[in-house]
Design an enzyme around this catalytic site. Structure first.
Site, PDB file in Angstrom:
ATOM      1  N   GLU A 191      -7.242  11.457  68.693  1.00 26.39           N
ATOM      2  CA  GLU A 191      -6.506  10.263  69.105  1.00 26.39           C
ATOM      3  C   GLU A 191      -5.737  10.454  70.415  1.00 26.39           C
ATOM      4  O   GLU A 191      -5.178  11.521  70.663  1.00 26.39           O
ATOM      5  CB  GLU A 191      -5.488   9.908  68.019  1.00 26.39           C
ATOM      6  CG  GLU A 191      -6.162   9.515  66.727  1.00 26.39           C
ATOM      7  CD  GLU A 191      -5.179   9.180  65.621  1.00 26.39           C
ATOM      8  OE1 GLU A 191      -5.630   8.962  64.505  1.00 26.39           O
ATOM      9  OE2 GLU A 191      -3.961   9.160  65.888  1.00 26.39           O
ATOM     10  N   CYS A 225       0.117   9.976  75.147  1.00 30.22           N
ATOM     11  CA  CYS A 225       0.335  10.921  74.053  1.00 30.22           C
ATOM     12  C   CYS A 225      -1.048  11.462  73.693  1.00 30.22           C
ATOM     13  O   CYS A 225      -1.942  10.678  73.356  1.00 30.22           O
ATOM     14  CB  CYS A 225       0.966  10.184  72.874  1.00 30.22           C
ATOM     15  SG  CYS A 225       1.057  11.188  71.382  1.00 30.22           S
ATOM     16  N   CYS A 256      -5.235  19.738  61.999  1.00 28.84           N
ATOM     17  CA  CYS A 256      -4.094  20.649  62.217  1.00 28.84           C
ATOM     18  C   CYS A 256      -3.968  21.560  61.005  1.00 28.84           C
ATOM     19  O   CYS A 256      -4.169  21.126  59.869  1.00 28.84           O
ATOM     20  CB  CYS A 256      -2.804  19.848  62.404  1.00 28.84           C
ATOM     21  SG  CYS A 256      -1.367  20.908  62.721  1.00 28.84           S
ATOM     22  N   CYS A 298       1.907  19.646  57.374  1.00 27.02           N
ATOM     23  CA  CYS A 298       3.130  18.883  57.056  1.00 27.02           C
ATOM     24  C   CYS A 298       2.744  17.752  56.086  1.00 27.02           C
ATOM     25  O   CYS A 298       1.782  17.021  56.337  1.00 27.02           O
ATOM     26  CB  CYS A 298       3.756  18.314  58.328  1.00 27.02           C
ATOM     27  SG  CYS A 298       4.149  19.612  59.508  1.00 27.02           S
ATOM     28  N   CYS A 314       2.212  13.992  57.214  1.00 32.65           N
ATOM     29  CA  CYS A 314       1.445  13.748  58.445  1.00 32.65           C
ATOM     30  C   CYS A 314      -0.035  13.580  58.139  1.00 32.65           C
ATOM     31  O   CYS A 314      -0.646  14.423  57.470  1.00 32.65           O
ATOM     32  CB  CYS A 314       1.672  14.918  59.403  1.00 32.65           C
ATOM     33  SG  CYS A 314       0.566  14.916  60.814  1.00 32.65           S
ATOM     34  N   GLY A 371      -2.603  17.678  66.088  1.00 32.42           N
ATOM     35  CA  GLY A 371      -2.649  19.127  66.296  1.00 32.42           C
ATOM     36  C   GLY A 371      -1.328  19.745  66.706  1.00 32.42           C
ATOM     37  O   GLY A 371      -0.370  19.057  67.067  1.00 32.42           O
ATOM     38  N   GLU A 372      -1.303  21.061  66.629  1.00 30.29           N
ATOM     39  CA  GLU A 372      -0.106  21.831  66.963  1.00 30.29           C
ATOM     40  C   GLU A 372      -0.348  22.553  68.299  1.00 30.29           C
ATOM     41  O   GLU A 372      -1.111  23.525  68.351  1.00 30.29           O
ATOM     42  CB  GLU A 372       0.173  22.830  65.816  1.00 30.29           C
ATOM     43  CG  GLU A 372       1.193  23.898  66.106  1.00 30.29           C
ATOM     44  CD  GLU A 372       2.491  23.376  66.735  1.00 30.29           C
ATOM     45  OE1 GLU A 372       3.063  22.390  66.255  1.00 30.29           O
ATOM     46  OE2 GLU A 372       2.928  23.976  67.741  1.00 30.29           O
ATOM     47  N   SER A 415       5.429  19.288  71.997  1.00 28.74           N
ATOM     48  CA  SER A 415       6.111  19.156  70.704  1.00 28.74           C
ATOM     49  C   SER A 415       5.516  20.162  69.726  1.00 28.74           C
ATOM     50  O   SER A 415       4.300  20.215  69.534  1.00 28.74           O
ATOM     51  CB  SER A 415       5.915  17.728  70.184  1.00 28.74           C
ATOM     52  OG  SER A 415       6.485  17.582  68.904  1.00 28.74           O
ATOM     53  N   SER A 454       9.957  19.966  66.047  1.00 30.84           N
ATOM     54  CA  SER A 454      10.000  19.077  64.878  1.00 30.84           C
ATOM     55  C   SER A 454      10.671  19.825  63.745  1.00 30.84           C
ATOM     56  O   SER A 454      10.127  20.792  63.225  1.00 30.84           O
ATOM     57  CB  SER A 454       8.576  18.674  64.494  1.00 30.84           C
ATOM     58  OG  SER A 454       7.985  17.977  65.566  1.00 30.84           O
ATOM     59  N   LEU A 455      11.853  19.379  63.362  1.00 34.59           N
ATOM     60  CA  LEU A 455      12.676  20.158  62.432  1.00 34.59           C
ATOM     61  C   LEU A 455      12.574  19.630  60.989  1.00 34.59           C
ATOM     62  O   LEU A 455      12.215  20.363  60.087  1.00 34.59           O
ATOM     63  CB  LEU A 455      14.130  20.104  62.932  1.00 34.59           C
ATOM     64  CG  LEU A 455      14.984  21.346  62.772  1.00 34.59           C
ATOM     65  CD1 LEU A 455      14.263  22.602  63.215  1.00 34.59           C
ATOM     66  CD2 LEU A 455      16.272  21.179  63.588  1.00 34.59           C
ATOM     67  N   HIS A 456      12.961  18.429  60.763  1.00 34.93           N
ATOM     68  CA  HIS A 456      12.822  17.707  59.474  1.00 34.93           C
ATOM     69  C   HIS A 456      13.616  18.256  58.293  1.00 34.93           C
ATOM     70  O   HIS A 456      13.609  17.654  57.215  1.00 34.93           O
ATOM     71  CB  HIS A 456      11.358  17.571  59.027  1.00 34.93           C
ATOM     72  CG  HIS A 456      10.410  17.171  60.102  1.00 34.93           C
ATOM     73  ND1 HIS A 456      10.612  16.084  60.910  1.00 34.93           N
ATOM     74  CD2 HIS A 456       9.234  17.729  60.522  1.00 34.93           C
ATOM     75  CE1 HIS A 456       9.603  15.982  61.760  1.00 34.93           C
ATOM     76  NE2 HIS A 456       8.769  16.971  61.551  1.00 34.93           N
ATOM     77  N   ASN A 501       6.288   6.914  59.132  1.00 35.79           N
ATOM     78  CA  ASN A 501       5.167   5.986  59.039  1.00 35.79           C
ATOM     79  C   ASN A 501       4.447   6.332  57.741  1.00 35.79           C
ATOM     80  O   ASN A 501       4.049   7.480  57.565  1.00 35.79           O
ATOM     81  CB  ASN A 501       4.176   6.258  60.189  1.00 35.79           C
ATOM     82  CG  ASN A 501       4.365   5.312  61.335  1.00 35.79           C
ATOM     83  OD1 ASN A 501       4.391   4.099  61.162  1.00 35.79           O
ATOM     84  ND2 ASN A 501       4.500   5.876  62.513  1.00 35.79           N
ATOM     85  N   CYS A 547       0.789  10.078  64.006  1.00 34.97           N
ATOM     86  CA  CYS A 547      -0.286  10.952  64.462  1.00 34.97           C
ATOM     87  C   CYS A 547      -1.357  11.097  63.390  1.00 34.97           C
ATOM     88  O   CYS A 547      -1.069  11.277  62.220  1.00 34.97           O
ATOM     89  CB  CYS A 547       0.325  12.265  64.929  1.00 34.97           C
ATOM     90  SG  CYS A 547       0.005  13.719  64.011  1.00 34.97           S
TER      91      CYS A 547
HETATM   92  N1  SAH Z   1       2.293  19.318  65.851  1.00 33.64           N
HETATM   93  C1  SAH Z   1       3.330  18.910  66.701  1.00 33.64           C
HETATM   94  C2  SAH Z   1       2.976  17.706  67.547  1.00 33.64           C
HETATM   95  C3  SAH Z   1       2.199  16.597  66.870  1.00 33.64           C
HETATM   96  S1  SAH Z   1       3.072  15.686  65.633  1.00 33.64           S
HETATM   97  C4  SAH Z   1       4.608  18.665  65.930  1.00 33.64           C
HETATM   98  O1  SAH Z   1       4.565  18.632  64.696  1.00 33.64           O
HETATM   99  O2  SAH Z   1       5.648  18.545  66.555  1.00 33.64           O
HETATM  100  C5  SAH Z   1       4.208  14.727  66.621  1.00 33.64           C
HETATM  101  C6  SAH Z   1       5.404  14.204  65.873  1.00 33.64           C
HETATM  102  O3  SAH Z   1       5.008  13.173  64.956  1.00 33.64           O
HETATM  103  C7  SAH Z   1       6.133  15.263  65.053  1.00 33.64           C
HETATM  104  O4  SAH Z   1       7.512  15.225  65.291  1.00 33.64           O
HETATM  105  C8  SAH Z   1       5.810  14.852  63.638  1.00 33.64           C
HETATM  106  O5  SAH Z   1       6.768  15.293  62.731  1.00 33.64           O
HETATM  107  C9  SAH Z   1       5.714  13.349  63.757  1.00 33.64           C
HETATM  108  N2  SAH Z   1       4.978  12.723  62.649  1.00 33.64           N
HETATM  109  C10 SAH Z   1       3.806  13.101  62.127  1.00 33.64           C
HETATM  110  N3  SAH Z   1       3.446  12.267  61.119  1.00 33.64           N
HETATM  111  C11 SAH Z   1       4.411  11.332  61.019  1.00 33.64           C
HETATM  112  C12 SAH Z   1       4.615  10.202  60.163  1.00 33.64           C
HETATM  113  N4  SAH Z   1       3.746   9.893  59.218  1.00 33.64           N
HETATM  114  N5  SAH Z   1       5.729   9.474  60.352  1.00 33.64           N
HETATM  115  C13 SAH Z   1       6.621   9.782  61.323  1.00 33.64           C
HETATM  116  N6  SAH Z   1       6.485  10.840  62.145  1.00 33.64           N
HETATM  117  C14 SAH Z   1       5.393  11.614  62.001  1.00 33.64           C
HETATM  118 FE1  SF4 Z   2       0.395  19.407  62.484  1.00 33.35          FE
HETATM  119 FE2  SF4 Z   2       2.461  18.269  63.780  1.00 33.35          FE
HETATM  120 FE3  SF4 Z   2       1.136  16.947  61.836  1.00 33.35          FE
HETATM  121 FE4  SF4 Z   2       2.695  19.005  61.206  1.00 33.35          FE
HETATM  122  S1  SF4 Z   2       3.343  17.050  62.115  1.00 33.35           S
HETATM  123  S2  SF4 Z   2       0.628  18.650  60.410  1.00 33.35           S
HETATM  124  S3  SF4 Z   2       2.340  20.357  62.928  1.00 33.35           S
HETATM  125  S4  SF4 Z   2       0.296  17.607  63.780  1.00 33.35           S
END
Ligand code: SAH
Ligand code: SF4
Length: 353
Positions: free
Chosen positions: A93, A106, A113, A117, A120, A165-166, A197, A220-222, A296, A339
């Site tokens: 994407e 973006c 990935c 997470c 995601c 992806g990471e 990121s 990305s901390l969470h 999301n 994503c």
């Molecule tokens: N892998 C990297 C970059 C891609 S994800 C990372 O994790 O930072 C980019 C951002 O989208 C991250 O901050 C991730 O936590 C957030 N993200 C992924 N899925 C999401 C969702 N369903 N709702 C909100 N944010 C999301």
């Molecule tokens: Fe990978 Fe980023 Fe999605 Fe986590 S949030 S699974 S690191 S793409």
């Protein structure tokens, strides 16, 4: 060919008995102008011959020109999301956003990935493969082309590696791609307008600092303690929150740069005032900006977005503790902007037919 630095391009020409002087013209056509049909260009005869002899299917060099599998627009028309098919059929994407006159692409760095997470859509798919530098560069060129076609005269100024992806799991290819993207003779997006990121790949963060990479860093901390975070981010079993925060402190000390912390707000999981206070304590002494992202919804995760009121309270606590903190608008929710969500939808649609 979008994998090649200017030096590598010059070397490729020399290796095929053509003067390295043509590298600049070739790079300009490929990267500044985003040309997809090199054979149609009015190059000097030796370069024209080189292109005809060496570029194309079955020849030594090929262009990364991903095919658009699907495309969706937000109802306000300001976000466009593309599912692009790479040469081996893998779909990734790319998003183009334009708000307040600033246009941002973006892009994805991997197909799938490995970090898993739980909230995601890309993490739910698992890892497929790394993208090559050329596949990353070509996504930016695609976004540029779309911008030129839809809003002539507007420049693509910003880039975020927040697609699938990471990025720090594909470190070398990402840096090679960013060298080309940020080069003033290449695509020319300034390094301070490019954000990487990461979910918290500690060795990658330290490497960025030690190499003096000029890009912005978003982490990305969470979660504000090990338990809270590891329930959402399995990668934190490999690199603990304590190690990650130590790496962020070291990054800040070496580079003097601010770190952007991303926080996906999930009801009942990480949106309480106590969590916000713990987060403020955790970040104390780090030059930080916290970006709160409403969740999301995705097919594979039952959690729900935090209530707006808890988001506001969370933000208030961080601001009171002295941290700049913004809540990201759900700008693209009607274009499945999280994503990996467009791809996940396609896969689901395909499995229904
Ligand atoms: N892998 C990297 C970059 C891609 S994800 C990372 O994790 O930072 C980019 C951002 O989208 C991250 O901050 C991730 O936590 C957030 N993200 C992924 N899925 C999401 C969702 N369903 N709702 C909100 N944010 C999301
Ligand atoms: Fe990978 Fe980023 Fe999605 Fe986590 S949030 S699974 S690191 S793409």
């Amino acid at each position: 060919m979008h994998d090649l630095s200017l030096t590598e391009m010059a070397a490729a020409l020399v290796a095929t008995e053509t003067s390295s002087h043509h590298a600049k013209a070739l790079w300009r056509a490929l990267l500044r102008e985003g040309e997809l049909d090199l054979a149609a260009r009015d190059f000097l005869p030796p370069l024209r011959r080189w292109v005809l002899d060496h570029v194309g299917e079955g020849k030594a060099f090929f262009l990364d020109a991903p095919e658009v599998v699907s495309e969706i627009h937000s109802s306000d028309g300001l976000t466009r999301k593309f599912l692009l098919k790479q040469r081996d059929g893998q779909a990734t994407e790319t998003v183009l956003m334009g708000y307040d006159g600033r246009h941002t692409a973006c892009v994805s760095t991997q197909a799938g990935c490995a970090m898993g997470c739980v909230f995601c859509a890309t993490g739910q798919m698992g890892f497929v493969r790394h993208l090559r530098p050329g596949e990353i560069v070509a996504q930016v060129l695609h976004a540029k082309r779309v911008l030129a076609a839809t809003q002539p005269g507007r420049r693509l100024r910003n880039l975020v590696l927040m697609g699938m992806g990471e990025p720090l799991h594909n470190y070398d290819s990402v840096i090679q791609a960013l060298d080309i993207i940020s080069n003033v003779r290449g695509i020319g997006i300034g390094p301070s307008h490019i954000a990487i990121s990461t979910v918290g790949v500690v060795p990658g963060i330290l490497r960025l600092a030690k190499e003096g990479q000029p890009y912005r860093l978003a982490v990305s901390l969470h979660g504000s303690n090990e338990e809270e975070r590891s329930a959402l981010v399995p990668a934190s079993k490999k690199w603990s929150l304590a190690e990650l925060i130590a790496a962020c402190r070291e990054y800040g000390a070496i580079t003097g740069k601010r770190i952007f912390f991303e926080w996906t707000l999930i009801a009942g999981k990480n949106d309480s005032p106590e969590t916000a206070q713990r987060l403020a304590a955790l970040l104390s002494g780090i030059d930080s900006h916290v970006n709160l992202i409403p969740l999301n919804p995705t097919q594979g995760f039952s959690g729900t977005a935090a209530a707006e009121s808890s988001g506001r309270e969370f933000q208030r606590i961080l601001l009171a503790a002295g941290f700049p903190c913004t809540v990201r608008q759900r700008r693209g929710i009607d274009v499945a902007a999280g994503c990996g969500q467009l791809k996940a939808e396609k896969v689901r649609a395909a499995s229904r037919t």
